[in-house]
Design a protein around this motif. Sequence first.
Motif, PDB file in Angstrom:
ATOM      1  N   THR A   8      73.578  18.233   1.420  1.00  0.00           N
ATOM      2  CA  THR A   8      72.691  17.087   1.577  1.00  0.00           C
ATOM      3  C   THR A   8      72.094  16.826   0.205  1.00  0.00           C
ATOM      4  N   TRP A  10      70.095  14.695  -1.395  1.00  0.00           N
ATOM      5  CA  TRP A  10      68.686  14.490  -1.727  1.00  0.00           C
ATOM      6  C   TRP A  10      67.868  15.753  -1.545  1.00  0.00           C
ATOM      7  N   ILE A  11      68.233  16.595  -0.606  1.00  0.00           N
ATOM      8  CA  ILE A  11      67.547  17.879  -0.444  1.00  0.00           C
ATOM      9  C   ILE A  11      67.873  18.800  -1.609  1.00  0.00           C
ATOM     10  N   ASN A 244      68.265  14.475   8.796  1.00  0.00           N
ATOM     11  CA  ASN A 244      68.844  13.530   7.845  1.00  0.00           C
ATOM     12  C   ASN A 244      69.270  12.222   8.498  1.00  0.00           C
ATOM     13  N   PHE A 248      64.201  11.576   8.802  1.00  0.00           N
ATOM     14  CA  PHE A 248      64.412  11.174   7.408  1.00  0.00           C
ATOM     15  C   PHE A 248      65.741  10.439   7.249  1.00  0.00           C
ATOM     16  N   SER A 250      68.037   7.202   6.462  1.00  0.00           N
ATOM     17  CA  SER A 250      67.868   6.261   5.350  1.00  0.00           C
ATOM     18  C   SER A 250      67.101   5.004   5.753  1.00  0.00           C
ATOM     19  N   VAL A 255      60.823   6.844   5.802  1.00  0.00           N
ATOM     20  CA  VAL A 255      61.502   6.744   4.510  1.00  0.00           C
ATOM     21  C   VAL A 255      61.296   5.371   3.881  1.00  0.00           C
ATOM     22  N   TRP A 258      58.180   4.906   1.641  1.00  0.00           N
ATOM     23  CA  TRP A 258      57.965   5.968   0.661  1.00  0.00           C
ATOM     24  C   TRP A 258      56.958   5.597  -0.437  1.00  0.00           C
ATOM     25  N   MET A 313      59.443  14.146   0.101  1.00  0.00           N
ATOM     26  CA  MET A 313      60.647  14.108   0.929  1.00  0.00           C
ATOM     27  C   MET A 313      61.099  12.674   1.161  1.00  0.00           C
ATOM     28  N   ARG A 317      64.565  11.003  -0.355  1.00  0.00           N
ATOM     29  CA  ARG A 317      65.534  10.471   0.612  1.00  0.00           C
ATOM     30  C   ARG A 317      65.865   9.013   0.299  1.00  0.00           C
TER      31      ARG A 317
END
Length: 391
Positions: A8, A10-11, A244, A248, A250, A255, A258, A313, A317
């Motif tokens: 993943t 972005w993590i 995901n 979180f 997209s 998200v 943000w 986070m 993301r």
Amino acid sequence: MQQTLSRTLWIDYLRSFLTVLVVAHHSSLAYTTFASFDKTAYIRSTHPVVDTQRWIGLDIFENFNDVFFMSLMFLIAGLFVIKSIHRKGPGAFVRDRFYRLFIPFLIGGTILNLIAHYPSYVLAHGRLGLLAYVKDFFIVEQWPVGPPWFIWVLFVFNIAFAFIYLACRSKFEVTKNTKPRNYQPATLVLCAFLLTFALYVPFAFWLGPYKWTGLGPFDFQVSRAALYFGYFLLGTWLGNVNFNETIFGSSAPLVRRWPLWLVACGLVYTLLTIASPYLTTLVKTGVLTEFQGYFIYFTIYVLSCTFSCIAFMAAFRALVKRHHRAWDSLSEHAYLIYLLHYPFVLWTQYALLDAPLSAFGKFLITFVSALAGSWVVAILFRKSKLLKQYL
């Protein structure tokens, strides 16, 4: 703690960003206005190397990190635990954690910390004898753990969760046909705040907000043990609800907003910074009781921790969409950078003690040297087949 395990992007990038923050955090501690050095036993110092150059800006930076980044690191560490157990089985999972966490902790807690803390011994005693230093390290200083404390605590959390999994296996079974829930941002933020409050505030009152305890290298911040374990479990829950694609995702409301969370993160931490001396004055003048003053401060602290975790986070993301070569390398070597950076930090700070530079200048040199040095060594270590099973 590896890119290949999570898959993943972005993590992975957020995890590596937090590792960079750790390096910067330790690089700043020699130059904060509250820094102090105890020559009798440097373990009681605020940092193993303390400079005469200070800057309050580094207090603000260091305190900001301290509010949230370890909680977020434990949360991220829990995200893929259930998937790993499903894939490997509990026995293989525990064995893997032993090699990837506990063995590196032993190395980092002994060899690397012995290398890292030698300048502190010289500053405290003015002697260069290696045998005397080793004796002082293990007996007088009682085996300073340094940054590897996170790794042994994470190992314990993993083992504890493996037992929880065995006892409640049916609760963690993946149901492929379950319709994803619609998580409302306001509800999520409120639940995160209440959880953080419950895990932190009672223990901060009971034990004090900065209480550490332990035996030898098995040292940890006891007043935050519940907070860190709670955030680790929160991470396992997020991983089990396919974070995901849901919370979180997209296009998830959390998200999409943000920028709002980043603004809230900055505003609440600013409030925390401003409120601290103001609340102290109110307590000293009798306007507030000590309990009331601490209760207000801890409440703002919890809010700052909550918003900071959500903000970083959500931002990662939303903003991380494709691979970048340098960041891929940073992500791949983040674990080793975490393990290796401390000797670079302390030796650079020691070398700069008499340099005619400002506190920020010394911090910047320390940070760049420690990050670059540990990154290069990490790349070299990754190429060694002898270390493959541990990394």
